[in-house]
Each structure stands twice: as C-alpha cells, then as structure tokens.
Scaffold this motif. Structure first.
Motif, PDB file in Angstrom:
ATOM      1  N   TYR A   1       0.809  -1.218   0.000  1.00 16.32           N
ATOM      2  CA  TYR A   1       0.000   0.000   0.000  1.00 16.32           C
ATOM      3  C   TYR A   1       0.848   1.278   0.000  1.00 16.32           C
ATOM      4  CZ  TYR A   1      -3.816  -3.155   1.202  1.00 16.32           C
ATOM      5  OH  TYR A   1      -4.738  -4.174   1.198  1.00 16.32           O
ATOM      6  N   GLY A   2       2.122   1.164   0.384  1.00 17.81           N
ATOM      7  CA  GLY A   2       2.967   2.355   0.432  1.00 17.81           C
ATOM      8  C   GLY A   2       2.473   3.341   1.474  1.00 17.81           C
ATOM      9  N   GLU A   3       2.459   4.626   1.110  1.00 22.26           N
ATOM     10  CA  GLU A   3       1.928   5.669   1.993  1.00 22.26           C
ATOM     11  C   GLU A   3       0.419   5.772   1.767  1.00 22.26           C
ATOM     12  OE1 GLU A   3       3.295   7.384   4.311  1.00 22.26           O
ATOM     13  OE2 GLU A   3       5.460   7.495   3.954  1.00 22.26           O
TER      14      GLU A   3
ATOM     15  N   VAL B   1      -7.982  -0.362   3.931  1.00 22.09           N
ATOM     16  CA  VAL B   1      -8.882  -1.408   3.441  1.00 22.09           C
ATOM     17  C   VAL B   1      -8.277  -2.049   2.201  1.00 22.09           C
ATOM     18  CG1 VAL B   1     -10.939  -0.300   4.389  1.00 22.09           C
ATOM     19  CG2 VAL B   1     -10.200   0.242   2.058  1.00 22.09           C
ATOM     20  N   GLU B   2      -8.804  -3.207   1.841  1.00 17.22           N
ATOM     21  CA  GLU B   2      -8.235  -3.982   0.729  1.00 17.22           C
ATOM     22  C   GLU B   2      -8.369  -3.281  -0.608  1.00 17.22           C
ATOM     23  OE1 GLU B   2      -9.059  -6.877   4.021  1.00 17.22           O
ATOM     24  OE2 GLU B   2     -10.070  -5.125   3.170  1.00 17.22           O
ATOM     25  N   THR B   3      -9.311  -2.368  -0.730  1.00 17.28           N
ATOM     26  CA  THR B   3      -9.498  -1.649  -1.998  1.00 17.28           C
ATOM     27  C   THR B   3      -8.637  -0.390  -2.090  1.00 17.28           C
ATOM     28  OG1 THR B   3     -11.396  -0.513  -1.010  1.00 17.28           O
ATOM     29  CG2 THR B   3     -11.850  -2.491  -2.333  1.00 17.28           C
TER      30      THR B   3
ATOM     31  N   ALA C   1       5.175   6.346   6.859  1.00 14.20           N
ATOM     32  CA  ALA C   1       4.970   6.931   8.181  1.00 14.20           C
ATOM     33  C   ALA C   1       3.946   6.152   8.997  1.00 14.20           C
ATOM     34  CB  ALA C   1       4.535   8.388   8.043  1.00 14.20           C
ATOM     35  N   VAL C   2       2.816   5.794   8.388  1.00 17.06           N
ATOM     36  CA  VAL C   2       1.716   5.172   9.127  1.00 17.06           C
ATOM     37  C   VAL C   2       1.143   4.008   8.329  1.00 17.06           C
ATOM     38  CG1 VAL C   2      -0.570   5.513  10.157  1.00 17.06           C
ATOM     39  CG2 VAL C   2       1.087   7.388  10.188  1.00 17.06           C
ATOM     40  N   LEU C   3       1.039   2.839   8.973  1.00 11.56           N
ATOM     41  CA  LEU C   3       0.396   1.672   8.380  1.00 11.56           C
ATOM     42  C   LEU C   3      -0.389   0.948   9.459  1.00 11.56           C
ATOM     43  CD1 LEU C   3       3.252   0.023   6.231  1.00 11.56           C
ATOM     44  CD2 LEU C   3       1.257   1.224   5.344  1.00 11.56           C
ATOM     45  N   TYR C   4      -1.692   0.961   9.373  1.00 13.30           N
ATOM     46  CA  TYR C   4      -2.473   0.043  10.188  1.00 13.30           C
ATOM     47  C   TYR C   4      -3.741  -0.345   9.451  1.00 13.30           C
ATOM     48  CZ  TYR C   4      -5.104   4.090  12.157  1.00 13.30           C
ATOM     49  OH  TYR C   4      -5.862   5.218  12.346  1.00 13.30           O
ATOM     50  N   ALA C   5      -4.281  -1.503   9.832  1.00 14.29           N
ATOM     51  CA  ALA C   5      -5.222  -2.226   8.981  1.00 14.29           C
ATOM     52  C   ALA C   5      -6.670  -2.041   9.388  1.00 14.29           C
ATOM     53  CB  ALA C   5      -4.905  -3.713   9.032  1.00 14.29           C
ATOM     54  N   SER C   6      -7.534  -2.195   8.407  1.00 20.49           N
ATOM     55  CA  SER C   6      -8.910  -2.591   8.649  1.00 20.49           C
ATOM     56  C   SER C   6      -8.994  -4.080   8.322  1.00 20.49           C
ATOM     57  CB  SER C   6      -9.886  -1.816   7.761  1.00 20.49           C
ATOM     58  OG  SER C   6     -11.164  -2.414   7.812  1.00 20.49           O
ATOM     59  N   SER C   7      -9.379  -4.882   9.304  1.00 23.43           N
ATOM     60  CA  SER C   7      -9.525  -6.323   9.088  1.00 23.43           C
ATOM     61  C   SER C   7     -10.989  -6.738   9.065  1.00 23.43           C
ATOM     62  CB  SER C   7      -8.776  -7.092  10.186  1.00 23.43           C
ATOM     63  OG  SER C   7      -7.387  -6.856  10.109  1.00 23.43           O
ATOM     64  N   GLU C   8     -11.870  -5.787   8.787  1.00 26.70           N
ATOM     65  CA  GLU C   8     -13.310  -6.083   8.791  1.00 26.70           C
ATOM     66  C   GLU C   8     -13.669  -7.161   7.767  1.00 26.70           C
ATOM     67  OE1 GLU C   8     -15.661  -2.595   8.356  1.00 26.70           O
ATOM     68  OE2 GLU C   8     -14.916  -1.658  10.201  1.00 26.70           O
ATOM     69  N   LEU C   9     -13.015  -7.129   6.608  1.00 23.92           N
ATOM     70  CA  LEU C   9     -13.328  -8.104   5.569  1.00 23.92           C
ATOM     71  C   LEU C   9     -12.946  -9.515   6.010  1.00 23.92           C
ATOM     72  CD1 LEU C   9     -14.544  -8.102   2.703  1.00 23.92           C
ATOM     73  CD2 LEU C   9     -12.196  -8.064   1.813  1.00 23.92           C
ATOM     74  N   ALA C  10     -11.780  -9.669   6.640  1.00 13.89           N
ATOM     75  CA  ALA C  10     -11.351 -10.980   7.135  1.00 13.89           C
ATOM     76  C   ALA C  10     -12.270 -11.461   8.248  1.00 13.89           C
ATOM     77  CB  ALA C  10      -9.911 -10.918   7.624  1.00 13.89           C
ATOM     78  N   GLN C  11     -12.716 -10.548   9.082  1.00 20.55           N
ATOM     79  CA  GLN C  11     -13.629 -10.938  10.152  1.00 20.55           C
ATOM     80  C   GLN C  11     -14.965 -11.397   9.580  1.00 20.55           C
ATOM     81  OE1 GLN C  11     -13.654  -8.362  13.673  1.00 20.55           O
ATOM     82  NE2 GLN C  11     -11.734  -7.439  13.001  1.00 20.55           N
ATOM     83  N   ARG C  12     -15.421 -10.720   8.527  1.00 17.09           N
ATOM     84  CA  ARG C  12     -16.713 -11.078   7.922  1.00 17.09           C
ATOM     85  C   ARG C  12     -16.643 -12.377   7.131  1.00 17.09           C
ATOM     86  NH1 ARG C  12     -18.504  -7.649   2.926  1.00 17.09           N
ATOM     87  NH2 ARG C  12     -17.293  -9.311   1.912  1.00 17.09           N
ATOM     88  N   ASP C  13     -15.623 -12.508   6.267  1.00 11.13           N
ATOM     89  CA  ASP C  13     -15.566 -13.645   5.345  1.00 11.13           C
ATOM     90  C   ASP C  13     -14.910 -14.883   5.951  1.00 11.13           C
ATOM     91  OD1 ASP C  13     -16.687 -11.889   3.573  1.00 11.13           O
ATOM     92  OD2 ASP C  13     -14.983 -11.841   2.182  1.00 11.13           O
ATOM     93  N   LEU C  14     -13.878 -14.680   6.763  1.00 18.59           N
ATOM     94  CA  LEU C  14     -13.127 -15.810   7.304  1.00 18.59           C
ATOM     95  C   LEU C  14     -13.566 -16.199   8.718  1.00 18.59           C
ATOM     96  CD1 LEU C  14      -9.482 -14.846   6.209  1.00 18.59           C
ATOM     97  CD2 LEU C  14     -11.210 -16.131   4.929  1.00 18.59           C
TER      98      LEU C  14
END
Length: 333
Positions: free
Chosen positions: A119-121, A128-130, A287-300
C-alpha cells in the motif's frame, strides 16, 4: 489435507506448520535455510532443504498436495532498497516458479504471504483492501507483483488463492508441550526483538530510525499482530478458498502504535531502562500503516485474540529469555 509449506523454518511459517499439524494435517516443509536453521520446524513435518526456485523437485505431478502455503522470501524493507536484486529473485522469480509447479501438480489451493507494504503511503487509515497499491520500497514491489501474477493465473485456471496482507507480526507462539516459536531472523531487523535484545544486554543501545515523521510523536506508526492470531488466519483461509478466485484480506489488529509507544511497552514488560539513539529515516519506510480487518472478520470468521501490545511484547520477551531457542526440533548446525 496434505499441505506444502514454503519457508516453514521461519517465524510465521513454523508457527502455521505447528497449527496445521495440531489440526491433523499432513505437512511437508520446504526451506533453503539461508536465513534460518531448522530448529523451529516441528519434527512431525517432512522437511525438504530446497530453494523455492527448485520447488518442482518436491511439488511434482502426482504428489497429491491439497494446498500450498507460501511464506518463503526476504522480508527486510531496508535491505530491499540496497539489494533489490535479491528480493526480485527470492520473492518474485521464485514465486513464479512455484506457480508453475502448482499448475503442473494440479494443486487446487494457494495461500500467499503478502504484505501491507504493497500500500505504500496510504491516503487513509485504517487501510482497506481496496486502497491504492503504491509501494515505496522494493520489498512491497516484489510482493505486489506476485499478488498480480496470482490474480492472472486464477482467472485463467481452476486454482483458488487467498493473499493475506500482513501488518507487523510480533510475539511468540506457545506450543502445547510448552516450547515456543519466536522471531529468529538473520539478520534481525524488527523493532521488538531488537529492543528486547537491548533490554537483555545483548546490544549496547537501541537505534530508532527517524523521529521526524508526520505522526504525533515523530516516529513511525505500525499495526502489531500476534503471530498466533496471524497463524490462525491461514487455517481459516484454506477453507475459504474458491476455485478460480483470488481473494485478498488484510490481517492486522486495526490499531496503530508508534515506535516510541512500542519501546515504552518493552521497558514496561522487561523493567529495564535502556539507551536509545536516533538515526536518520531508513529509505522506504512509510509513516503510518495500520489495517482494517473487517473483511477478514466477515468472510473468514477471524478476529485478533491478543491485540494488546504489552501482551504481545510479553510473549516475545518470554521467548527471548529462553535464549531465542526452540526445543522443537534437531539442529543442522
């Protein structure tokens, strides 16, 4: 299932191998031991000391593998900027050889160890994945190239694949026999094990790379995920694969911690005050990288069970105090 794990001597690969065996799967491990030894490979796994570039020696037509989990590759973003050819060879070229072998052996499932570095910066966090993919280092470039290759191949075949884009993996996995699997990279470049080595007196001082980032305290902000939580995501991913589809999931806590906050957690857990020096930024560090894992929580059906940074550091410290050794398997050295 009969499952092939590449990079199974490494930190994440060995943890996933352990969980797969505990779940009753038959596991073969491939690793060239160029950056690890064999101490963390569970003894119940069949081990092949082979480069992924030569994976066709193991992954042959008729070998009967039901899935491949691909962890092998170089991971140091800083190194990727000074020795990019190493990363293009070990991460991308080797993965293309693996994809060729997977197709020749008619393996139906692939789980790929990707990275948030693609995702870079980011324009927005949590990521999010998109989100746009625009790597700022060669490591991210090489992983994104493999993601794209997998997408192309799944569109043209019955291979089903999931890429899991990791954020910062940390902590240590405690096995049922009380042994532990933890970070033992050579060379070590990750913040938590380096800080713990400093607290343990194995390093004179800790070097903090950059304190002038556009963040609240001037240091990089990262999402830290416990290695056991990450490993569980892989087992869930195997069962969620659909033929002819390539799915992508971010795997992180969804919480950002700055480098200074992590160092404070290390001091809190260890009870040791250690010296820190500041050096210029490393090339290729967002500088900043943190995730939304909502998709993994929903699908997996996945969610992080160990999100607290102090708990993550405490597990890593317990592994450090064991001498950064695993008692799981024999040593080749």
């Amino acid at each position: 299932m009969k499952i092939l794990v590449t990079g199974g001597a490494g930190y994440v690969g060995a943890t996933v191998t352990r969980l797969l065996l505990d779940a009753g799967h038959q596991v073969d491990v491939v690793d060239d031991l160029s950056r690890n030894d064999d101490r963390q490979i569970p003894v119940e796994a069949n081990f092949h000391q082979v480069r992924v570039q030569d994976i066709a020696q193991v992954l042959t037509p008729g070998s009967g593998f039901d899935a491949v989990l691909h962890f092998a590759g170089l991971i140091a973003a800083g190194e990727s900027m000074t020795h990019p050819q190493w990363h293009w060879d070990n991460n991308t070229r080797a993965s293309l050889a693996l994809l060729d072998a997977i197709q020749a052996a008619a393996v139906p499932r692939l789980v790929f160890s990707s990275t948030a570095a693609v995702y870079g910066e980011p324009e927005e966090v949590p990521i999010v994945e998109t989100a746009a993919t625009n790597p700022v280092n060669t490591y991210g470039d090489t992983k994104l190239a493999v993601d794209r290759a997998i997408a192309s191949i799944t569109r043209a075949s019955e291979l089903g694949a999931i890429s899991l884009r990791y954020f910062n993996v940390a902590g240590a996995h405690t096995c049922t026999d009380g042994s532990m699997i933890g970070e033992r990279h050579t060379p070590e470049t990750h913040l938590i094990p380096l800080a713990l080595d400093t607290a343990a007196g194995l390093r004179e001082k800790f070097t903090l790379f950059g304190d002038d980032y556009p963040t609240p305290d001037g240091t990089c902000v990262r999402d830290y995920i416990h290695v056991t939580d990450l490993a569980h995501a892989h087992l869930l991913a195997i069962d969620a694969i659909n033929p002819g589809e390539h799915q992508i999931y971010n795997i992180g806590n969804g919480i950002g911690f700055s480098n200074k906050q992590v160092l404070d957690a290390v001091r809190q857990v260890t009870g040791v005050t250690f010296e820190t020096e500041t050096a210029p930024r490393r090339p290729g560090d967002p500088a900043v990288l943190y995730a939304s894992s909502e998709l993994a929580q929903r699908d997996l059906g996945w969610k992080p069970m160990r999100p607290d940074i102090e708990a993550i550091v405490a597990d890593a410290w317990a592994f450090n105090q064991l001498g950064r050794r695993s008692v799981m398997g024999p040593s080749l050295t």
